[in-house]
Write a protein that holds these residues in place. Structure first.
Motif, PDB file in Angstrom:
ATOM      1  N   SER A 149     -10.831  -0.553  -2.587  1.00  0.00           N
ATOM      2  CA  SER A 149     -10.104   0.392  -1.652  1.00  0.00           C
ATOM      3  C   SER A 149      -9.045  -0.083  -1.265  1.00  0.00           C
ATOM      4  O   SER A 149      -8.996  -1.244  -0.750  1.00  0.00           O
ATOM      5  CB  SER A 149     -11.049   1.190  -0.888  1.00  0.00           C
ATOM      6  N   LEU A 151      -5.536   1.028   1.687  1.00  0.00           N
ATOM      7  CA  LEU A 151      -4.747   1.885   2.221  1.00  0.00           C
ATOM      8  C   LEU A 151      -3.382   1.380   2.736  1.00  0.00           C
ATOM      9  O   LEU A 151      -3.090   0.244   2.863  1.00  0.00           O
ATOM     10  CB  LEU A 151      -5.430   1.862   3.860  1.00  0.00           C
ATOM     11  N   THR A 173      -9.081   2.860  -5.360  1.00  0.00           N
ATOM     12  CA  THR A 173      -9.229   3.909  -4.735  1.00  0.00           C
ATOM     13  C   THR A 173      -8.129   3.769  -3.531  1.00  0.00           C
ATOM     14  O   THR A 173      -8.273   3.050  -2.560  1.00  0.00           O
ATOM     15  CB  THR A 173     -10.376   4.071  -4.249  1.00  0.00           C
ATOM     16  N   TYR A 175      -5.828   5.366  -0.267  1.00  0.00           N
ATOM     17  CA  TYR A 175      -5.540   6.189   0.984  1.00  0.00           C
ATOM     18  C   TYR A 175      -4.301   5.839   1.319  1.00  0.00           C
ATOM     19  O   TYR A 175      -3.604   4.583   1.571  1.00  0.00           O
ATOM     20  CB  TYR A 175      -6.428   5.907   2.020  1.00  0.00           C
ATOM     21  N   THR A 177      -1.171   7.114   4.871  1.00  0.00           N
ATOM     22  CA  THR A 177      -0.837   7.736   5.983  1.00  0.00           C
ATOM     23  C   THR A 177       0.514   8.127   5.884  1.00  0.00           C
ATOM     24  O   THR A 177       1.188   7.574   5.191  1.00  0.00           O
ATOM     25  CB  THR A 177      -0.931   6.878   7.294  1.00  0.00           C
ATOM     26  N   GLU A 188      -0.980  12.384  -2.235  1.00  0.00           N
ATOM     27  CA  GLU A 188      -2.072  12.683  -3.115  1.00  0.00           C
ATOM     28  C   GLU A 188      -1.474  12.978  -4.772  1.00  0.00           C
ATOM     29  O   GLU A 188      -2.185  12.845  -5.574  1.00  0.00           O
ATOM     30  CB  GLU A 188      -2.840  13.974  -2.726  1.00  0.00           C
ATOM     31  N   ALA A 192      -3.067   9.028  -4.592  1.00  0.00           N
ATOM     32  CA  ALA A 192      -3.864   8.710  -3.301  1.00  0.00           C
ATOM     33  C   ALA A 192      -4.942   9.733  -3.378  1.00  0.00           C
ATOM     34  O   ALA A 192      -4.899  10.966  -3.556  1.00  0.00           O
ATOM     35  CB  ALA A 192      -3.018   8.859  -2.021  1.00  0.00           C
ATOM     36  N   LYS A 193      -6.293   9.055  -3.209  1.00  0.00           N
ATOM     37  CA  LYS A 193      -7.352  10.104  -2.991  1.00  0.00           C
ATOM     38  C   LYS A 193      -7.388  10.908  -1.771  1.00  0.00           C
ATOM     39  O   LYS A 193      -7.787  12.131  -1.841  1.00  0.00           O
ATOM     40  CB  LYS A 193      -8.669   9.216  -2.910  1.00  0.00           C
ATOM     41  N   ARG A 194      -6.811  10.604  -0.800  1.00  0.00           N
ATOM     42  CA  ARG A 194      -6.665  10.922   0.380  1.00  0.00           C
ATOM     43  C   ARG A 194      -5.407  10.874   1.291  1.00  0.00           C
ATOM     44  O   ARG A 194      -5.162   9.697   1.518  1.00  0.00           O
ATOM     45  CB  ARG A 194      -7.601  10.735   1.400  1.00  0.00           C
ATOM     46  N   ILE A 196      -3.230  11.154   4.745  1.00  0.00           N
ATOM     47  CA  ILE A 196      -3.881  11.240   5.995  1.00  0.00           C
ATOM     48  C   ILE A 196      -2.529  11.541   7.012  1.00  0.00           C
ATOM     49  O   ILE A 196      -1.617  10.717   6.930  1.00  0.00           O
ATOM     50  CB  ILE A 196      -4.611  10.048   6.566  1.00  0.00           C
ATOM     51  N   LEU A 207     -11.074   7.159   7.375  1.00  0.00           N
ATOM     52  CA  LEU A 207     -11.285   6.172   6.794  1.00  0.00           C
ATOM     53  C   LEU A 207     -12.890   5.695   6.811  1.00  0.00           C
ATOM     54  O   LEU A 207     -13.354   5.490   5.936  1.00  0.00           O
ATOM     55  CB  LEU A 207     -10.382   4.924   6.844  1.00  0.00           C
ATOM     56  N   GLU A 210     -14.567   8.458   4.735  1.00  0.00           N
ATOM     57  CA  GLU A 210     -14.366   8.395   3.324  1.00  0.00           C
ATOM     58  C   GLU A 210     -15.012   7.342   2.713  1.00  0.00           C
ATOM     59  O   GLU A 210     -15.583   7.396   1.787  1.00  0.00           O
ATOM     60  CB  GLU A 210     -12.949   8.257   3.159  1.00  0.00           C
TER      61      GLU A 210
END
Length: 336
Positions: A149, A151, A173, A175, A177, A188, A192-194, A196, A207, A210
């Protein structure tokens, strides 16, 4: 260098200051030295380090041109001594130490990459600085692997859109911001899965939820400051925090406990001042590992806006507004 013009247009910074210090000027063409090529620039990327240099906060390294611009795309028009891997007429994009805001620029032949099939010069100019930065930091230094994962902060910046796509394409995976719901949603769409929204959400809390409290394996950060402690708390055991800029300042106070308990790794780098040979190794890795993904359509350049060379000041204003999603590019008359 026969059949080339005697001079060229370029952007001069009339001292350090606001975007208005950037003015169009004319001067002689640079000459390629041993191992270098002269490129007729079709397009040049605009990056945060350019803004910092314009403000007097990021001086050019010794021997580099004072003219702004760290990445270009165009055609080779002259060869320096000893260049064998390129020929006049080749379409290239390149990472350079400076001088990109111009109609002609010099690049080391080993730091040039072929323009991926199907891409325009404008799209190609968006690649070198961000892709080399992301690859060297996220994959070389932090070793992000498929199934892990990741970020990235600033998901809609040039670095962000590159990091999201590249990490997702290689099986991580992701993420990210970003400032506002529209930007978070855009992240997304890139993979990106999420996304923020840092203006309305706490990325550390998101996080934690998630990942079931485990945290992420790698974080790529350009913010620093108050983000640093939260980044450390958001990492999984044996995770990597990779620092490539510090928009909130370079000095922070942190608790060492999470680093010790989770065996965390703090690292970072700059790209511009690294030796040519190191940049060449990164370029080789991109050619081998990433260019096929671009040519297959699995990763796409994201260009937010283009400006003619003479409007470099407007490009910098847009960069500083931070409303863009993707890269900002300067173009010359040969960009078509």
């Amino acid at each position: 260098m026969t059949q080339l013009p005697a001079d060229m247009a370029f952007i001069r910074a009339e001292g350090a200051g606001e975007p208005d210090v950037l003015t169009l000027a004319r001067g002689p063409l640079p000459e390629p030295k041993e191992g270098e090529v002269l490129v007729e620039v079709a397009a040049a990327g605009v990056n945060r380090p350019d803004v910092m240099q314009r403000k007097g906060m990021y001086p050019a390294p010794p021997g580099a041109p004072e003219t702004l611009g760290l990445e270009i795309a165009g055609r080779v028009v002259a060869l320096g001594a000893g260049v064998e891997n390129l020929k006049v007429g080749d379409a290239v994009c390149a990472l350079i130490a400076g001088g990109g805001y111009a109609e002609y620029a010099v690049a080391h032949a080993s730091n040039c990459l072929s323009v991926p099939k199907g891409l325009t010069m404008v799209e190609a100019a968006s690649l070198p600085e961000t892709f080399m930065t992301v690859w060297s930091n996220v994959f070389d230094r932090a070793g992000l692997k498929s199934g892990q994962s990741f970020l990235v902060h600033g998901g809609t910046s040039g670095i962000g859109v590159t990091a999201i796509q590249l990490a997702a394409a290689r099986g991580a995976t992701v993420y990210a911001t970003a400032g506002g719901p529209e930007k978070a949603a855009f992240c997304e769409t890139l993979g990106a899965k999420r996304g923020i929204d840092y203006r309305a959400e706490d990325f550390q809390a998101v996080l934690k939820e998630e990942t079931g409290g485990k945290g992420v394996n790698v974080i790529l950060d350009m913010v620093g400051g108050e983000y640093t402690a939260k980044n450390l708390k958001s990492l999984a055991a044996d995770g990597f925090l990779v620092q490539i800029a510090f928009m909130q300042g370079p000095k922070v106070s942190i608790d060492l406990t999470p680093i010790m308990l989770k065996r965390l790794n703090l690292t970072g780098s700059t790209l511009r001042a690294r030796p040519v040979a190191q940049k060449a190794a990164i370029a080789e890795a991109l050619t081998r590992e990433v260019w096929p993904l671009i040519e297959a359509g699995k990763i796409k350049p994201v260009v937010h806006a283009t400006f003619p060379l003479a409007r470099a000041a407007d490009a910098h204003r847009l960069m500083e507004e931070s409303t863009h999603m993707g890269k900002i590019i300067l173009t010359t008359d040969t960009a078509a």
